[in-house]
Motif scaffolding. Structure first.
Motif, PDB file in Angstrom:
ATOM      1  N   PHE A   1       0.850  -1.186   0.000  1.00 54.64           N
ATOM      2  CA  PHE A   1       0.000   0.000   0.000  1.00 54.64           C
ATOM      3  C   PHE A   1       0.888   1.240   0.000  1.00 54.64           C
ATOM      4  O   PHE A   1       1.907   1.284   0.702  1.00 54.64           O
ATOM      5  CB  PHE A   1      -0.934  -0.007   1.208  1.00 54.64           C
ATOM      6  CG  PHE A   1      -2.144  -0.876   1.005  1.00 54.64           C
ATOM      7  CD1 PHE A   1      -3.340  -0.340   0.561  1.00 54.64           C
ATOM      8  CD2 PHE A   1      -2.079  -2.240   1.224  1.00 54.64           C
ATOM      9  CE1 PHE A   1      -4.455  -1.136   0.345  1.00 54.64           C
ATOM     10  CE2 PHE A   1      -3.182  -3.055   1.012  1.00 54.64           C
ATOM     11  CZ  PHE A   1      -4.384  -2.493   0.576  1.00 54.64           C
ATOM     12  N   PRO A   2       0.544   2.252  -0.796  1.00 56.91           N
ATOM     13  CA  PRO A   2       1.386   3.449  -0.892  1.00 56.91           C
ATOM     14  C   PRO A   2       1.582   4.109   0.467  1.00 56.91           C
ATOM     15  O   PRO A   2       0.714   4.013   1.340  1.00 56.91           O
ATOM     16  CB  PRO A   2       0.598   4.357  -1.844  1.00 56.91           C
ATOM     17  CG  PRO A   2      -0.259   3.424  -2.643  1.00 56.91           C
ATOM     18  CD  PRO A   2      -0.624   2.325  -1.700  1.00 56.91           C
ATOM     19  N   PRO A   3       2.716   4.777   0.674  1.00 55.64           N
ATOM     20  CA  PRO A   3       2.959   5.476   1.939  1.00 55.64           C
ATOM     21  C   PRO A   3       1.818   6.434   2.275  1.00 55.64           C
ATOM     22  O   PRO A   3       1.315   7.149   1.403  1.00 55.64           O
ATOM     23  CB  PRO A   3       4.262   6.241   1.673  1.00 55.64           C
ATOM     24  CG  PRO A   3       4.932   5.484   0.572  1.00 55.64           C
ATOM     25  CD  PRO A   3       3.832   4.930  -0.274  1.00 55.64           C
ATOM     26  N   GLY A   4       1.422   6.423   3.527  1.00 57.58           N
ATOM     27  CA  GLY A   4       0.341   7.292   3.960  1.00 57.58           C
ATOM     28  C   GLY A   4      -1.034   6.753   3.655  1.00 57.58           C
ATOM     29  O   GLY A   4      -2.043   7.407   3.940  1.00 57.58           O
ATOM     30  N   THR A   5      -1.101   5.565   3.059  1.00 56.39           N
ATOM     31  CA  THR A   5      -2.388   4.932   2.749  1.00 56.39           C
ATOM     32  C   THR A   5      -2.500   3.646   3.560  1.00 56.39           C
ATOM     33  O   THR A   5      -1.969   2.607   3.155  1.00 56.39           O
ATOM     34  CB  THR A   5      -2.492   4.606   1.246  1.00 56.39           C
ATOM     35  OG1 THR A   5      -2.250   5.785   0.488  1.00 56.39           O
ATOM     36  CG2 THR A   5      -3.883   4.063   0.898  1.00 56.39           C
ATOM     37  N   PRO A   6      -3.146   3.711   4.709  1.00 57.09           N
ATOM     38  CA  PRO A   6      -3.245   2.495   5.527  1.00 57.09           C
ATOM     39  C   PRO A   6      -4.074   1.425   4.837  1.00 57.09           C
ATOM     40  O   PRO A   6      -5.064   1.720   4.156  1.00 57.09           O
ATOM     41  CB  PRO A   6      -3.930   2.994   6.807  1.00 57.09           C
ATOM     42  CG  PRO A   6      -4.652   4.241   6.415  1.00 57.09           C
ATOM     43  CD  PRO A   6      -3.837   4.862   5.320  1.00 57.09           C
ATOM     44  N   ALA A   7      -3.662   0.188   4.984  1.00 60.71           N
ATOM     45  CA  ALA A   7      -4.399  -0.914   4.383  1.00 60.71           C
ATOM     46  C   ALA A   7      -5.695  -1.144   5.142  1.00 60.71           C
ATOM     47  O   ALA A   7      -5.680  -1.252   6.375  1.00 60.71           O
ATOM     48  CB  ALA A   7      -3.550  -2.175   4.406  1.00 60.71           C
ATOM     49  N   PRO A   8      -6.832  -1.201   4.458  1.00 65.82           N
ATOM     50  CA  PRO A   8      -8.082  -1.550   5.135  1.00 65.82           C
ATOM     51  C   PRO A   8      -7.958  -2.924   5.782  1.00 65.82           C
ATOM     52  O   PRO A   8      -7.186  -3.776   5.322  1.00 65.82           O
ATOM     53  CB  PRO A   8      -9.114  -1.555   3.994  1.00 65.82           C
ATOM     54  CG  PRO A   8      -8.501  -0.728   2.912  1.00 65.82           C
ATOM     55  CD  PRO A   8      -7.025  -0.951   3.017  1.00 65.82           C
ATOM     56  N   GLU A   9      -8.717  -3.136   6.822  1.00 64.46           N
ATOM     57  CA  GLU A   9      -8.644  -4.407   7.542  1.00 64.46           C
ATOM     58  C   GLU A   9      -8.903  -5.578   6.592  1.00 64.46           C
ATOM     59  O   GLU A   9      -9.901  -5.613   5.875  1.00 64.46           O
ATOM     60  CB  GLU A   9      -9.665  -4.425   8.682  1.00 64.46           C
ATOM     61  CG  GLU A   9      -9.595  -5.669   9.544  1.00 64.46           C
ATOM     62  CD  GLU A   9     -10.573  -5.631  10.714  1.00 64.46           C
ATOM     63  OE1 GLU A   9     -10.649  -6.640  11.448  1.00 64.46           O
ATOM     64  OE2 GLU A   9     -11.260  -4.602  10.890  1.00 64.46           O
ATOM     65  N   GLY A  10      -7.981  -6.526   6.592  1.00 64.62           N
ATOM     66  CA  GLY A  10      -8.139  -7.721   5.779  1.00 64.62           C
ATOM     67  C   GLY A  10      -7.730  -7.572   4.335  1.00 64.62           C
ATOM     68  O   GLY A  10      -7.717  -8.562   3.589  1.00 64.62           O
ATOM     69  N   ALA A  11      -7.368  -6.350   3.909  1.00 67.07           N
ATOM     70  CA  ALA A  11      -7.006  -6.130   2.508  1.00 67.07           C
ATOM     71  C   ALA A  11      -5.522  -6.377   2.295  1.00 67.07           C
ATOM     72  O   ALA A  11      -4.710  -6.242   3.209  1.00 67.07           O
ATOM     73  CB  ALA A  11      -7.364  -4.713   2.085  1.00 67.07           C
TER      74      ALA A  11
END
Length: 357
Positions: A37-47
């Motif tokens: 996931f790009p910096p500053g973009t938290p991964a959604p739960e389970g993604a």
């Protein structure tokens, strides 16, 4: 070819007394340039993130569907045909899944499946939501990666840059992103989804609210496009792609089928000129299959068209008439160039679009 009776969706769309609410919970996996996931973009739960890799993924996108049509347009504008293959389900389906009934033996020639549902179940055996297009499928495993259509086109634009064609336009320029996002939010809420809120309303009150919001937004767009050629800036952007696929379906479907009938698109000078301008721009109109569009809506939506009769009209020749939008200035592709001709195996069938006589 399956018979019309096999495509029943009765009771799937309209619920008496209720407002139509779209389920916007999608598979939030992403395909990114390095598989993170790009910096500053938290991964959604389970993604999870998957790596960009030419030839690994297949875009499944029915021509009939406006949300899928966006991905077909962006893929073509950016020249991603060699990097991401395209699977095209037919326009009609039942409550279970889109099907590959246009392909030989009714199977997608790359994935080998009859229903898109198979790719979803291969990843999530108990997938509880609708089997939607567009969807990106991992070819080696045959499992769905994502169906998050708003993110798919943005990732095509930002993460697949290594495979963009020479001259690919910048559809999501950094300096305009805030304005594009703002315009997209209203267009989605009141126009893209607004026509569905009218068509699938389960009560007079919910229909009246949706109708008022739709036409407030259409009047706002008419005013905005009276003074500028494109929605944001002086070139085509993601915002234009998202609006265009709704406008292309407005008179053939939404005006009558979804009861969005204050007036036709052809009666709004700026919006109709804008729609024709885009239609005549390579990458837009050459992706539109009016026959499949009408078959999808009028056959599949039994709740609001129980006879499943597909109307013969409207006359589509007006899409090729002069629009004079170039007088407002603007450069369709900015510093880029138009895409090349549509590949023969991806051409819309003759007679399904005035560009294809």
């Amino acid at each position: 070819m399956a018979s019309i009776g096999e495509f029943s969706t009765k009771g799937a769309y309209v619920h008496t007394g209720e407002e139509f609410t779209r389920d916007t919970n999608y598979i939030e996996d992403r395909i990114t340039r390095d598989g993170t996931f790009p910096p500053g973009t938290p991964a959604p739960e389970g993604a999870k993130a998957w790596p960009v890799e030419a030839g690994r993924y297949r875009l499944v996108a029915a021509r009939a569907c406006p949300w899928a049509n966006r991905t077909i347009i962006v893929r073509r504008l950016l020249g991603l045909e060699d990097a991401i293959s395209l699977g095209l389900p037919g326009p009609t389906h039942d409550a279970r899944s889109w099907t590959f009934d246009l392909d030989p033996d009714g199977r997608d020639p790359v994935l080998g499946i009859e229903r898109l549902q198979e790719a979803y179940f291969r990843r999530f055996p108990d997938y509880p939501r609708g089997i939607t297009v567009p969807a990106i499928v991992d070819v080696p495993s045959g499992a769905v990666v994502t169906n998050n259509y708003p993110q798919i086109t943005l990732d095509f634009e930002l993460e697949w840059t290594a495979f963009h064609r020479d001259g690919a336009p910048d559809l999501y320029p950094e300096r305009l992103r805030d304005e594009i996002d703002e315009v997209n939010a209203r267009v989605f809420k009141d126009v893209n989804n607004g026509v569905y809120r009218c068509g699938f309303a389960g009560s007079q009150e919910s229909y009246d609210r949706a109708y008022a919001r739709l036409w407030d937004a259409m009047d706002w767009l008419e005013e905005r496009l009276t003074r500028q050629r494109y929605l944001v800036g002086d070139t085509i952007t993601e915002a234009d792609v998202r609006l265009f696929t709704t406008l292309a379906r407005f008179d053939p479907v939404y005006h009558g089928h979804f009861k969005c009938n204050r007036n036709k698109l052809t009666e709004m000078p700026a919006l109709w000129g804008y729609a024709r301008d885009l239609f005549q721009t390579p990458g837009f109109g050459d992706t539109i299959d009016f026959v499949q569009i009408k078959r999808h809506y009028y056959i599949v939506h039994e709740d609001i068209n129980p006879t499943q009769i597909v109307p013969a009209g409207p006359d589509l020749s007006g899409w090729l008439t002069p629009h004079r939008r170039e007088e407002l200035g603007g450069r369709p592709f900015g510093d880029g160039t138009p895409p090349s001709l549509v590949r023969p195996n991806e051409r819309v069938a003759a007679g399904h679009n005035p560009l294809y006589a």
